[in-house]
Scaffold this motif. Structure first.
Motif, PDB file in Angstrom:
ATOM      1  N   PHE A 198       0.820  -1.056  -0.117  1.00 51.76           N
ATOM      2  CA  PHE A 198       0.148   0.024  -0.041  1.00 51.76           C
ATOM      3  C   PHE A 198       0.554   1.044  -0.025  1.00 51.76           C
ATOM      4  N   SER A 199       0.183   2.296  -0.252  1.00 50.07           N
ATOM      5  CA  SER A 199       0.859   3.626  -0.496  1.00 50.07           C
ATOM      6  C   SER A 199       0.527   4.652  -0.392  1.00 50.07           C
ATOM      7  N   PRO A 200       0.434   4.977   1.041  1.00 51.93           N
ATOM      8  CA  PRO A 200       0.133   6.442   1.391  1.00 51.93           C
ATOM      9  C   PRO A 200       0.231   7.604   0.492  1.00 51.93           C
ATOM     10  N   PRO A 201      -0.113   8.613   0.149  1.00 55.23           N
ATOM     11  CA  PRO A 201       0.200  10.032  -0.530  1.00 55.23           C
ATOM     12  C   PRO A 201       1.747  10.564   0.944  1.00 55.23           C
ATOM     13  N   HIS A 202       1.556  11.427  -0.267  1.00 54.93           N
ATOM     14  CA  HIS A 202       2.142  12.407   0.868  1.00 54.93           C
ATOM     15  C   HIS A 202       1.969  13.002   1.493  1.00 54.93           C
ATOM     16  N   ASP A 203       1.489  13.873   0.620  1.00 53.82           N
ATOM     17  CA  ASP A 203       0.341  14.911   1.438  1.00 53.82           C
ATOM     18  C   ASP A 203      -0.474  14.114   2.486  1.00 53.82           C
ATOM     19  N   LYS A 204      -1.886  14.320   1.956  1.00 50.14           N
ATOM     20  CA  LYS A 204      -3.091  14.208   2.539  1.00 50.14           C
ATOM     21  C   LYS A 204      -2.675  13.006   3.701  1.00 50.14           C
ATOM     22  N   ALA A 205      -1.967  12.727   3.605  1.00 53.46           N
ATOM     23  CA  ALA A 205      -1.811  11.268   4.205  1.00 53.46           C
ATOM     24  C   ALA A 205      -2.144  11.891   6.119  1.00 53.46           C
ATOM     25  N   LEU A 206      -0.715  12.185   6.378  1.00 51.07           N
ATOM     26  CA  LEU A 206      -0.572  12.608   7.711  1.00 51.07           C
ATOM     27  C   LEU A 206      -1.820  13.440   8.503  1.00 51.07           C
ATOM     28  N   HIS A 207      -2.744  14.098   7.676  1.00 52.22           N
ATOM     29  CA  HIS A 207      -3.733  14.869   8.206  1.00 52.22           C
ATOM     30  C   HIS A 207      -4.525  13.453   8.442  1.00 52.22           C
ATOM     31  N   GLU A 208      -4.735  12.448   7.486  1.00 55.21           N
ATOM     32  CA  GLU A 208      -5.957  11.714   7.801  1.00 55.21           C
ATOM     33  C   GLU A 208      -5.322  10.395   9.181  1.00 55.21           C
ATOM     34  N   GLU A 209      -3.630   9.895   8.999  1.00 51.93           N
ATOM     35  CA  GLU A 209      -2.817   9.917  10.319  1.00 51.93           C
ATOM     36  C   GLU A 209      -2.945  10.263  11.502  1.00 51.93           C
ATOM     37  N   LEU A 210      -3.000  12.052  11.432  1.00 51.18           N
ATOM     38  CA  LEU A 210      -3.739  11.879  12.725  1.00 51.18           C
ATOM     39  C   LEU A 210      -4.644  12.544  13.465  1.00 51.18           C
ATOM     40  N   ARG A 211      -6.128  12.218  12.265  1.00 54.62           N
ATOM     41  CA  ARG A 211      -7.711  11.886  12.790  1.00 54.62           C
ATOM     42  C   ARG A 211      -7.499  10.354  13.076  1.00 54.62           C
ATOM     43  N   LEU A 212      -6.723   9.562  12.261  1.00 55.07           N
ATOM     44  CA  LEU A 212      -7.094   7.842  12.726  1.00 55.07           C
ATOM     45  C   LEU A 212      -6.302   8.173  14.607  1.00 55.07           C
ATOM     46  N   LEU A 213      -5.056   8.606  14.950  1.00 60.03           N
ATOM     47  CA  LEU A 213      -4.780   8.792  16.615  1.00 60.03           C
ATOM     48  C   LEU A 213      -5.864   8.996  16.829  1.00 60.03           C
ATOM     49  N   VAL A 214      -6.344  10.605  17.127  1.00 57.11           N
ATOM     50  CA  VAL A 214      -7.712  10.563  17.690  1.00 57.11           C
ATOM     51  C   VAL A 214      -9.115  10.007  17.611  1.00 57.11           C
ATOM     52  N   ASP A 215      -8.373   9.033  16.383  1.00 61.93           N
ATOM     53  CA  ASP A 215      -9.828   8.122  16.770  1.00 61.93           C
ATOM     54  C   ASP A 215      -9.518   7.343  17.512  1.00 61.93           C
ATOM     55  N   ALA A 216      -8.478   6.753  18.349  1.00 65.08           N
ATOM     56  CA  ALA A 216      -8.137   5.492  18.652  1.00 65.08           C
ATOM     57  C   ALA A 216      -7.456   6.146  20.060  1.00 65.08           C
ATOM     58  N   GLY A 217      -7.928   6.878  20.313  1.00 63.56           N
ATOM     59  CA  GLY A 217      -7.607   7.316  21.594  1.00 63.56           C
ATOM     60  C   GLY A 217      -7.640   8.302  22.509  1.00 63.56           C
ATOM     61  N   LEU A 218      -5.903   9.320  21.475  1.00 61.07           N
ATOM     62  CA  LEU A 218      -5.862  10.748  21.606  1.00 61.07           C
ATOM     63  C   LEU A 218      -5.737  11.487  21.718  1.00 61.07           C
ATOM     64  N   ARG A 219      -6.583  12.192  23.007  1.00 63.57           N
ATOM     65  CA  ARG A 219      -7.993  12.551  22.624  1.00 63.57           C
ATOM     66  C   ARG A 219      -7.929  14.195  23.559  1.00 63.57           C
ATOM     67  N   GLY A 220      -7.512  15.102  23.932  1.00 62.29           N
ATOM     68  CA  GLY A 220      -7.897  16.197  24.392  1.00 62.29           C
ATOM     69  C   GLY A 220      -6.546  17.246  24.934  1.00 62.29           C
ATOM     70  N   PRO A 221      -6.396  18.336  25.452  1.00 62.58           N
ATOM     71  CA  PRO A 221      -5.634  19.221  25.779  1.00 62.58           C
ATOM     72  C   PRO A 221      -4.159  18.345  26.281  1.00 62.58           C
ATOM     73  N   ASN A 222      -3.119  18.166  25.009  1.00 63.69           N
ATOM     74  CA  ASN A 222      -1.636  17.620  25.467  1.00 63.69           C
ATOM     75  C   ASN A 222      -1.591  16.399  25.811  1.00 63.69           C
ATOM     76  N   LYS A 223      -2.443  16.015  24.396  1.00 66.48           N
ATOM     77  CA  LYS A 223      -2.611  13.653  24.471  1.00 66.48           C
ATOM     78  C   LYS A 223      -2.630  13.899  22.635  1.00 66.48           C
ATOM     79  N   GLY A 224      -2.232  14.905  21.797  1.00 64.45           N
ATOM     80  CA  GLY A 224      -2.046  14.575  20.735  1.00 64.45           C
ATOM     81  C   GLY A 224      -0.997  14.743  20.684  1.00 64.45           C
ATOM     82  N   VAL A 225      -0.894  14.532  19.324  1.00 64.62           N
ATOM     83  CA  VAL A 225       1.193  13.508  18.617  1.00 64.62           C
ATOM     84  C   VAL A 225       1.831  15.002  19.161  1.00 64.62           C
ATOM     85  N   GLY A 226       2.650  14.466  19.759  1.00 66.50           N
ATOM     86  CA  GLY A 226       4.484  15.233  20.016  1.00 66.50           C
ATOM     87  C   GLY A 226       4.770  15.515  19.429  1.00 66.50           C
ATOM     88  N   ARG A 227       4.739  14.900  18.133  1.00 71.84           N
ATOM     89  CA  ARG A 227       6.706  14.936  17.147  1.00 71.84           C
ATOM     90  C   ARG A 227       5.662  14.887  14.941  1.00 71.84           C
TER      91      ARG A 227
END
Length: 230
Positions: A198-227
């Motif tokens: 599978f080949s995620p695209p280099h641009d919009k895939a990162l936005h989708e990754e952030l959404r999927l991480l939030v969906d997996a439980g990384l919610r709320g202040p200071n609980k998002g992605v650190g880097r």
């Protein structure tokens, strides 16, 4: 990320005016492993055993790599040509002696166990055949789940394998890592490799990754992605 063509990739790193690039150059692979037989990695880079680890890492240091990438797979899996535990540990030890972080590719419990036991610094991907076992976390571990890639692999080839892959296992594994206070990085495994499942695209895939991480439980202040990485 690792690459089949470090002579082309490594000169693109750390250039003024361009997005910075970090690379492992050639990854540590077992002789006859799928990246060599199916994805175009040269056979001469294969690490034949623990005694070959220092030479492999020293060669990568001479290449000027930023870190060491190790393909961790279940050595007991039928048909697998995988690095053995002693070889993986020797690679990690050599990387640390040379001042490099060791990053492991792991997609099931057995490969995650190799990563943990060998003392790697970062693990990429998360299990898809089952949810990550609760004991496979440790203080200081950093994980880059690449959920957008895991979802894509499950959708394209997940049902065709002897051990079917399920994206819900990947999602639940990220939740388990987060609950264990493992540091989670955002990464997509974006690529344009025709041999990749599978080949995620280099641009919009990162936005989708952030959404999927939030969906997996990384919610709320200071609980998002650190880097954000690749």
């Amino acid at each position: 990320m690792a690459t089949q063509q470090p002579d082309e990739t490594l000169p693109l790193r750390h250039l003024d005016g361009l997005t910075d690039l970090f690379s492992a150059g050639y990854p540590a692979l077992a002789p006859g492993s799928a990246p060599i037989t199916e994805m175009g990695y040269p056979g001469h880079i294969a690490v034949s055993g623990p005694d070959a680890a220092e030479t492999f890492v020293a060669d990568r240091v001479r290449d000027g790599v930023d870190y060491l990438k190790i393909l961790a797979e279940d050595p007991e899996k039928p048909g697998a040509n995988a690095l053995g535990p002693k070889t993986v540990a020797a690679l990690v030890d050599a990387a640390h002696r040379h001042g490099l972080k060791a990053i492991g590719h792991a997609i099931d419990d057995a490969s995650y166990r190799l990563v943990i036991q060998a003392g790697m610094d970062i693990v990429t991907h998360v299990p898809m055949p089952s949810v990550l076992s609760a004991d496979l976390t440790r203080d200081g571990l950093v994980a880059c789940p690449t959920l957008v890639q895991m979802r894509g692999i499950c959708a394209t080839i997940g049902s065709t394998l002897p051990a079917p892959l399920d994206y819900e296992n990947a999602r639940a594994s990220v939740h388990r890592l987060h609950q264990a206070s493992v540091t989670i990085l955002a990464g997509t495994d974006a690529n344009a490799d025709p041999t990749a499942p599978f080949s995620p695209p280099h641009d919009k895939a990162l936005h989708e990754e952030l959404r999927l991480l939030v969906d997996a439980g990384l919610r709320g202040p200071n609980k998002g992605v650190g880097r954000v990485c690749r």
